[in-house]
Every structure is written in structure tokens, then in C-alpha cells.
Design a protein around this motif. Structure first.
Motif, PDB file in Angstrom:
ATOM      1  N   SER A  71      -1.519   5.747  -6.204  1.00 17.24           N
ATOM      2  CA  SER A  71      -1.360   4.398  -5.603  1.00 17.24           C
ATOM      3  C   SER A  71      -1.901   3.004  -6.488  1.00 17.24           C
ATOM      4  O   SER A  71      -2.967   2.950  -6.736  1.00 17.24           O
ATOM      5  CB  SER A  71      -2.258   4.326  -4.282  1.00 17.24           C
ATOM      6  N   ASP A  72      -0.756   2.362  -7.029  1.00 17.51           N
ATOM      7  CA  ASP A  72      -1.282   1.218  -7.600  1.00 17.51           C
ATOM      8  C   ASP A  72      -1.887   0.510  -6.525  1.00 17.51           C
ATOM      9  O   ASP A  72      -2.452  -0.586  -7.157  1.00 17.51           O
ATOM     10  CB  ASP A  72       0.158   0.761  -8.089  1.00 17.51           C
ATOM     11  N   THR A  73      -1.262   0.412  -5.393  1.00 19.55           N
ATOM     12  CA  THR A  73      -1.936  -0.515  -4.333  1.00 19.55           C
ATOM     13  C   THR A  73      -3.682  -0.472  -4.589  1.00 19.55           C
ATOM     14  O   THR A  73      -4.360  -1.615  -4.367  1.00 19.55           O
ATOM     15  CB  THR A  73      -1.322  -0.296  -2.917  1.00 19.55           C
ATOM     16  N   GLY A  74      -4.020   0.556  -4.615  1.00 19.32           N
ATOM     17  CA  GLY A  74      -5.436   0.807  -4.751  1.00 19.32           C
ATOM     18  C   GLY A  74      -6.274   0.047  -5.748  1.00 19.32           C
ATOM     19  O   GLY A  74      -7.227  -0.549  -5.735  1.00 19.32           O
ATOM     20  N   PHE A  75      -5.451  -0.114  -6.959  1.00 22.26           N
ATOM     21  CA  PHE A  75      -5.785  -0.757  -8.192  1.00 22.26           C
ATOM     22  C   PHE A  75      -5.883  -2.299  -7.700  1.00 22.26           C
ATOM     23  O   PHE A  75      -6.690  -3.055  -8.397  1.00 22.26           O
ATOM     24  CB  PHE A  75      -5.382  -0.281  -9.427  1.00 22.26           C
TER      25      PHE A  75
ATOM     26  N   HIS B 160       6.484   2.127  -4.693  1.00 22.50           N
ATOM     27  CA  HIS B 160       7.652   3.019  -4.390  1.00 22.50           C
ATOM     28  C   HIS B 160       8.217   2.610  -3.071  1.00 22.50           C
ATOM     29  O   HIS B 160       9.261   3.663  -2.648  1.00 22.50           O
ATOM     30  CB  HIS B 160       7.074   4.434  -4.610  1.00 22.50           C
ATOM     31  N   LEU B 161       7.979   1.820  -2.221  1.00 23.50           N
ATOM     32  CA  LEU B 161       8.202   1.514  -0.809  1.00 23.50           C
ATOM     33  C   LEU B 161       9.713   0.878  -1.276  1.00 23.50           C
ATOM     34  O   LEU B 161       9.645  -0.441  -1.915  1.00 23.50           O
ATOM     35  CB  LEU B 161       7.233   0.536  -0.315  1.00 23.50           C
ATOM     36  N   PRO B 162      10.656   1.083  -0.564  1.00 22.02           N
ATOM     37  CA  PRO B 162      11.955   0.544  -0.862  1.00 22.02           C
ATOM     38  C   PRO B 162      11.865  -1.172  -0.566  1.00 22.02           C
ATOM     39  O   PRO B 162      12.659  -1.798  -0.906  1.00 22.02           O
ATOM     40  CB  PRO B 162      12.789   1.193   0.385  1.00 22.02           C
TER      41      PRO B 162
END
Length: 395
Positions: free
Chosen positions: A187-191, A143-145
Motif C-alpha cells: 500500500s503506497d497509501t500507507g507511506f 491501483h484503484l480505477p
């Protein structure tokens, strides 16, 4: 007539009743899917269920390809998106049950030697459990632009332009949203981090471990990693023209080949599947066949996503709704441009239902809570069909 013949006749009669019961449930479910297809204005929907006695059924409505008019079938595969997190979570729990992973130790033990680790916010305090339950405080790169702009610029490239280290790079040197364990934020980043961690633990790719430990033993033959463009049997997905990643409206080129590389999702999802395989997976995961007892205990350890009573709780790559009109519900949903998926297990009724659709471009008038409404309605239809079948059999 001897006893053997009587036994054989009884067995055949029982099997016939089972077949008829599945057909009744399938007919009721398909009728309801037609209603939802019209309400949501989507090309096609597939759905599948597993009943308390293990009986299985699947249905499909609509079309798989708007341009060719190809009918949707239950054999069409779609990107399962974040439902893939349940496989990652199960892998972590399995490794913990085998003594190979401690979920409550800082991830520095397994990731500390990575060249980027010193720039990972909270790296010395975050645990694997934090990553599994979205309580790490890490931002979500999706979700970061800056990430969305980068995808829009590079999705045309044939190879995957976003390997795991590139995805993690979007949160390096960024402030945590909250201290690890003191809040909740998806957070997808966590996965993605979990994927690297699990590979360091096992010495194998996570998708290989998932295949060896779950897909093959559970006969989930329609499920595989979506880490390449050529995905046989893939129903084209349709997304909004003005989507945040600049993807084309149709996900495929007409030959089951993705126009953008699905590997961009990494272990935030990472699987292509059918509703049938997802329903079987949910039944195995939540009814107990997929994991040993100690891991099943860990699966049910959840954290609240908000202070609101009855709100969603989250465990190891799975969600839990403690209060619904149909009792407690376990599962996960999935979204990726062009595809929406749902997996739900209704523990009081001992049924599992999954559905997928090949569009995320829904009519603007649809309620924000449409998916939860649809999930509950499909479950109600299955339960009602079962009850009516039981009543008819008794009389």
C-alpha cells in the motif's frame, strides 16, 4: 631505500590493484548490461556496485534519449520510485531510536486531529509499524480505477494536482482488506500517511529530514526529492502508449522537464537518483553506517508476505529474501511509468548492486520474473569477477 619509501610504494601498489579490480568488475558488469538491454529492448541502463572493502564502480549502456541519440551515462538521473520507501523507513527507525516515535502505538496519537482521520478505515487500530510493513489492511490508491482515471484527467496541470490529503481521500470510508496486522498487502497509501505522521512528529517536511539525516551526511549528491517538474540531469523515461494513467510515452519535454508532475507519487517513492547513489545508500543502510545499532535491529524485524516458504519478507520500507542462490538478500525495487529501478544487498557476499533503466515498456516475451533473474545475474557477474581477480592476484 628507506622504510617510508617502501610504505609509499606499497600503498601505491595497493591502490593500483584496487583500481584494476574495480575496472575488471565494471567491464564484466557492462558486458552483462548490454545483454540485458538487448533482451529487454530498453533504451538505456545504468548500474553501480559497492564491494566488501568499500570500493565503488558504476557503468552505463545504451541511450538516454531515443530522439536525440544522447548516450546514457552513469551521471544520468532517473526516478527511483518505491526505493524511496527505504529512506522513509529509515527516517521512522531513526526517530524511534531517538525516543520521538513509538512504532507500535496507534497512529491516532499523531494523526487523530486531522480533519479526515475519522473516515480512515481502521485508524484507531493501525500503527506506524503496520504502515511500514504493509500490514495495515489499507487499500492501495495507486491501483484503484478511480485514482487512475483522475490522474489521466488531471496530469496536464502544471502544479501537482494530488497533494497527500487528496491521495488519502481515495481510501477514506473504504473497507479494510483485512484487520491490521492480520495480513499483507502492498500500500503506497500507507507511506503517504507515514509522511504526514512523520511531519507531525518532527515539525519538518520528511524530504528535509531525509536530506539532513541521510543525503548530506552520506554524500548522496545526485539524489533529491522529485517534487517538482524541473529535474536536472533526468534521463527521459519511456512508457507504454496504453498506460493506466494516460501519460505521454516520453516523460520529458526534451529539457529535463517532466511532462507530468512527479509529485503525484508523494512518499510512495518521491526521489530522483542515480544507480551510484542508490548503491551507496544500500551499502550504508544494510551494512550499518546509516543508522544507530538499535535502529539496525528494528530494520531487520520483518513480516511474511505469504505463507509460502522462502517468500519475500518486509521490514521498515525494505524487502528481505531469506533464500536465494546467493544467500539472503535485502533491498527494494521501484516502478513508475517510464522508469524501473532495483537496489539489492547480498549480505553473505557483502556487496550492494543497484540498477536503473529508462523504460517500463518491456518486450512482451520477457519472463514475469525477469527482474529477479537480472538482479541475481548481475550479482553473479560481480562475484565471479572478484573471485577471478583474487585468483589472478594470488598467482
Amino acid at each position: 631505500m628507506n622504510a617510508l619509501h617502501l610504505t609509499e610504494i606499497g600503498l601505491c601498489f595497493s591502490m593500483l590493484c584496487w583500481a584494476q579490480e574495480v575496472e575488471v568488475v565494471e567491464a564484466a558488469l557492462q558486458k552483462e548490461l548490454f545483454n540485458w538491454q538487448g533482451r529487454l529492448v530498453v533504451p538505456g541502463i545504468t548500474a553501480a556496485f559497492v564491494l566488501p572493502d568499500g570500493q565503488f564502480g558504476e557503468v552505463a549502456v545504451g541511450v538516454a534519449d531515443l530522439e536525440t541519440g544522447e548516450h546514457m551515462t552513469h551521471q544520468h538521473r532517473m526516478l527511483a520510485a518505491s526505493i524511496g520507501k527505504s529512506f522513509v523507513g529509515a527516517t521512522a527507525l531513526l526517530l524511534e531510536s531517538e525516543g520521538r516515535l513509538n512504532l507500535d502505538e496507534p497512529i491516532k496519537k499523531w494523526l487523530g486531529s486531522e480533519p479526515w482521520f475519522s473516515r480512515l478505515p481502521g485508524g484507531d487500530r493501525i500503527t506506524a509499524r503496520h504502515l511500514l510493513t504493509h500490514t495495515s489492511g489499507l487499500p492501495d490508491h495507486v491501483h484503484l480505477p478511480v485514482f487512475q482515471e483522475s490522474v489521466a484527467e488531471h496530469w496536464h496541470e502544471q502544479a501537482n494536482p494530488f497533494p497527500p490529503e487528496a491521495l488519502i481521500g481515495y481510501v477514506l470510508d473504504q473497507p479494510l482488506l483485512f484487520s491490521p496486522g492480520e495480513g499483507w498487502s502492498y500500500s503506497d497509501t500507507g507511506f503517504v500517511l507515514l509522511g504526514i505522521l512523520l511531519e507531525n512528529v518532527t515539525g519538518e517536511s520528511v524530504v528535509d529530514v531525509i536530506e539532513e539525516r541521510f543525503l548530506i551526511p552520506l554524500h548522496l549528491t545526485h539524489t533529491e526529492p522529485s517534487d517538482h517538474r524541473d529535474l536536472q540531469g533526468l534521463a527521459p523515461g519511456y512508457t507504454a502508449k496504453e498506460n493506466p494513467f494516460g501519460f505521454p510515452v516520453k516523460s520529458t519535454d526534451g529539457e529535463s522537464r517532466m511532462r507530468w508532475h512527479p509529485g503525484v507519487e508523494n512518499l510512495g517513492g518521491g526521489l530522483i537518483s542515480t544507480s551510484g547513489d542508490l548503491a551507496r545508500w544500500g551499502d550504508a543502510l544494510f551494512a550499518g553506517a546509516a543508522l544507530p545499532k538499535s535502529a539496525r535491529v528494528e530494520l531487520r524485524k520483518t513480516v511474511a508476505t505469504s505463507a509460502e516458504p522462502g517468500s519475500m519478507r518486509v521490514g521498515a520500507g525494505v524487502g528481505f529474501l531469506p533464500q536465494t542462490p546467493l544467500g539472503p538478500v535485502w533491498g527494494h525495487g521501484g516502478w513508475i511509468p517510464g522508469y524501473l529501478s532495483s537496489l539489492r544487498h547480498y549480505s553473505e557476499h557483502k556487496i550492494t548492486i543497484a540498477f536503473q533503466m529508462n523504460s517500463d515498456d518491456l518486450k512482451s516475451s520477457v519472463s514475469p520474473d525477469w527482474m529477479r533473474e537480472m538482479e541475481l545475474r548481475l550479482a553473479e557477474v560481480v562475484i565471479q569477477a572478484l573471485e577471478e581477480g583474487d585468483h589472478a592476484e594470488r598467482h
